[in-house]
Design an enzyme around this catalytic site. Structure first.
Site, short mmCIF file in Angstrom:
data_model
loop_
_atom_site.label_atom_id
_atom_site.label_comp_id
_atom_site.label_asym_id
_atom_site.label_seq_id
_atom_site.Cartn_x
_atom_site.Cartn_y
_atom_site.Cartn_z
N ASP A 276 -4.54 0.96 -9.01
CA ASP A 276 -6.07 0.72 -9.49
C ASP A 276 -6.36 0.35 -10.83
OD1 ASP A 276 -6.17 1.70 -6.81
OD2 ASP A 276 -6.99 3.48 -7.20
N GLY B 291 -16.59 5.12 -3.03
CA GLY B 291 -16.01 5.88 -1.64
C GLY B 291 -15.39 4.89 -0.48
N ALA B 292 -15.36 3.52 -1.00
CA ALA B 292 -14.72 2.64 -0.12
C ALA B 292 -13.36 2.06 -0.09
CB ALA B 292 -15.77 1.37 -0.21
N SER C 250 -13.63 4.52 -9.01
CA SER C 250 -13.19 5.43 -10.00
C SER C 250 -12.45 4.95 -11.05
CB SER C 250 -12.29 6.53 -9.48
OG SER C 250 -12.80 6.96 -8.15
N GLU D 219 1.04 -1.07 -0.16
CA GLU D 219 -0.01 0.00 -0.02
C GLU D 219 0.54 1.24 -0.12
OE1 GLU D 219 -2.92 0.12 -1.12
OE2 GLU D 219 -3.73 -1.25 0.44
N HIS D 220 0.55 2.12 -0.73
CA HIS D 220 1.23 3.52 -0.83
C HIS D 220 2.77 3.22 -1.44
CE1 HIS D 220 -1.59 6.52 0.49
NE2 HIS D 220 -2.23 5.84 1.21
N TYR E 119 -3.42 12.41 1.26
CA TYR E 119 -2.90 11.43 0.11
C TYR E 119 -1.74 12.42 -0.32
CZ TYR E 119 -2.37 8.13 -3.81
OH TYR E 119 -1.83 7.20 -4.63
N LEU F 70 -12.51 0.70 -2.96
CA LEU F 70 -12.35 -0.29 -3.84
C LEU F 70 -12.14 0.05 -5.37
CD1 LEU F 70 -15.31 -2.08 -1.90
CD2 LEU F 70 -12.96 -3.01 -2.09
C1 GLA Z 1 -5.45 4.92 -4.01
C2 GLA Z 1 -4.53 5.38 -5.25
C3 GLA Z 1 -3.54 4.15 -5.90
C4 GLA Z 1 -2.78 3.75 -4.59
C5 GLA Z 1 -3.57 3.61 -3.30
C6 GLA Z 1 -2.66 3.18 -2.16
O1 GLA Z 1 -6.05 3.77 -4.27
O2 GLA Z 1 -5.59 5.36 -6.25
O3 GLA Z 1 -2.73 4.69 -6.88
O4 GLA Z 1 -1.75 4.89 -4.17
O5 GLA Z 1 -4.33 4.72 -3.00
O6 GLA Z 1 -1.92 2.06 -2.16
#
Ligand code: GLA
Length: 395
Positions: free
Chosen positions: A180, A130-131, A136, A43-44, A230, A133
């Site tokens: 995503d 907005g969850a 978008s 993540e991130h 973010y 998942l």
């Molecule tokens: C969101 C962003 C992704 C990623 C995640 C965190 O979903 O759209 O690009 O950075 O956060 O892992």
């Protein structure tokens, strides 16, 4: 039971076809499906060229489309019960949030220069909004794949993802990575995707069905990425890289730095803990992948918990509700691991649960959440799905 069992592809196709027929009085020429995603770990890390392990899920955004002979475009959003109608000659400005995505995608696609005929389109989806998942990204990929099919444009799957990211950056003001879009576009059935964003390398990793389940619990806090912290994290890690370049000659990328090297640097600056998360999370992705292939789910669960700790302490993208859910999950039977998922500051936790204990887990976590917040959490069980596809429509 409070568990939302999810849909299948056929239902989604049928629903989109029927809604299109109801609105436009004819069948669509094709339906484009793009799934939402879960992220098992990593993540991130994407926007800094790190590692991730996402998987598409059996929830989709569908775009049903048929050509028009004139240069008119009508786009209906079924979920918002709203429509856009314009001519391809118009230079329309978005008024509502969903229109930013739709018009943004049309704009990046128009750069390709294929726009002789118009179209009718209906967009409908069952990815929770907005969850965290990736509803978008699923919307962007679904619409852009649909346009590509409609206008017979030749774009690689990777190029489509990149164009969708451009919309996020320039139309939504969010410098997100490609996690995503790649997960939605490139996933394989019954697998997760091991992604190395630095090398642009993707490898499917089989997800053993039967023994384990992926259960997603919504914290009740809607996750708003744009304008949130973010973007601060993107800046802070960039600052970290610049500092590291000065202090450790030869550094050109965050992937060049080991934890040992980082810990030699004495500073209280916040970038150090952000970079620490990046380094340790990448290590966890590699170990998690290994534990999956060895069916060592206990270890995989432990790695999810340390991922959460790192996101909470070092990266500071969690929130009280998510922390509560992760703590609570550990006291419930059948849970092997739990962590916040996605951008953070709200959204969902992902839980690795022994398959035969899914019912107990759902009951247990519901009771604890209710005691604390006096409301029922939304809980979903997802299955790893294949990536986006376009289906020529048949009755
Ligand atoms: C969101 C962003 C992704 C990623 C995640 C965190 O979903 O759209 O690009 O950075 O956060 O892992």
């Amino acid at each position: 039971m409070n568990l939302e069992e999810t849909d299948n592809k056929e239902n989604m196709l049928q629903q989109a076809g029927a809604l299109f027929l109801r609105r436009f009085g004819r069948q669509p020429a094709h339906i484009s499906l793009a799934p939402g995603r879960i992220n098992l770990i990593g993540e991130h890390t994407d926007y800094n060229g790190g590692l991730s392990l996402p998987s598409a899920i059996n929830r989709w955004i569908a775009t049903a489309m048929a050509p028009r002979k004139d240069r008119m475009v009508i786009i209906r959003s079924e979920n918002f019960d709203q429509e856009l109608a314009f001519s391809l000659n118009d230079n329309l400005k978005p008024r509502r949030h969903w229109e930013k995505y739709v018009l943004g995608i049309l704009e990046v696609f128009a750069h390709i220069g294929n726009e002789d005929m118009g179209f009718d389109a209906l967009i409908v989806g069952n990815v929770p909004l907005g969850a965290g998942l990736s509803s978008s990204a699923a919307l962007e990929i679904s619409l852009l794949n649909s346009l590509q099919y409609h206008y017979q444009a030749e774009l690689t799957k990777m190029k489509v993802c990149k164009m969708c990211q451009t919309v996020e950056i320039y139309k939504l003001g969010l410098r997100s990575g490609l996690l995503d879009q790649w997960a939605s576009q490139l996933s394989h059935k019954e697998s997760a995707l091991f992604i190395d964003f630095f090398q642009g390398k993707i490898e499917p990793v089989a997800l053993p069905a039967g023994e384990i389940s992926w259960v997603v619990v919504h914290s009740g806090v809607e996750r708003k990425l744009a304008g949130s912290r973010y973007m601060d994290r993107v800046e802070e890690t960039l600052m970290g890289l610049n500092e590291l370049k000065l202090r450790l000659p030869g550094t050109s990328h965050l992937r060049d730095i080991s934890l040992e090297q980082l810990e030699t640097i004495r500073t209280q600056a916040v970038w150090k803990s952000r970079v620490r998360h990046f380094i340790t999370e990448n290590e966890r992705v590699i170990e998690f992948r290994k534990s999956l292939t060895q069916s060592d789910f206990r270890r995989a669960g432990e790695l999810m918990l340390s991922s959460h700790d790192s996101l909470k302490e070092d990266y500071q993208v969690s929130c009280a509700e998510l922390d509560f859910l992760v703590e609570a999950a550990q006291t419930v039977e059948g849970c092997l691991g739990s962590r916040m998922m996605g951008g953070g500051f709200g959204g969902c936790t992902l839980n690795l649960v022994q398959n035969e204990k899914t019912g107990e887990f759902t009951k247990g976590i519901t009771r604890l959440f209710q005691e604390k917040f006096s409301k029922n959490p939304k809980i979903f069980k997802f299955f790893p799905e294949s990536g986006a596809q376009v289906f020529p429509f048949q009755d």
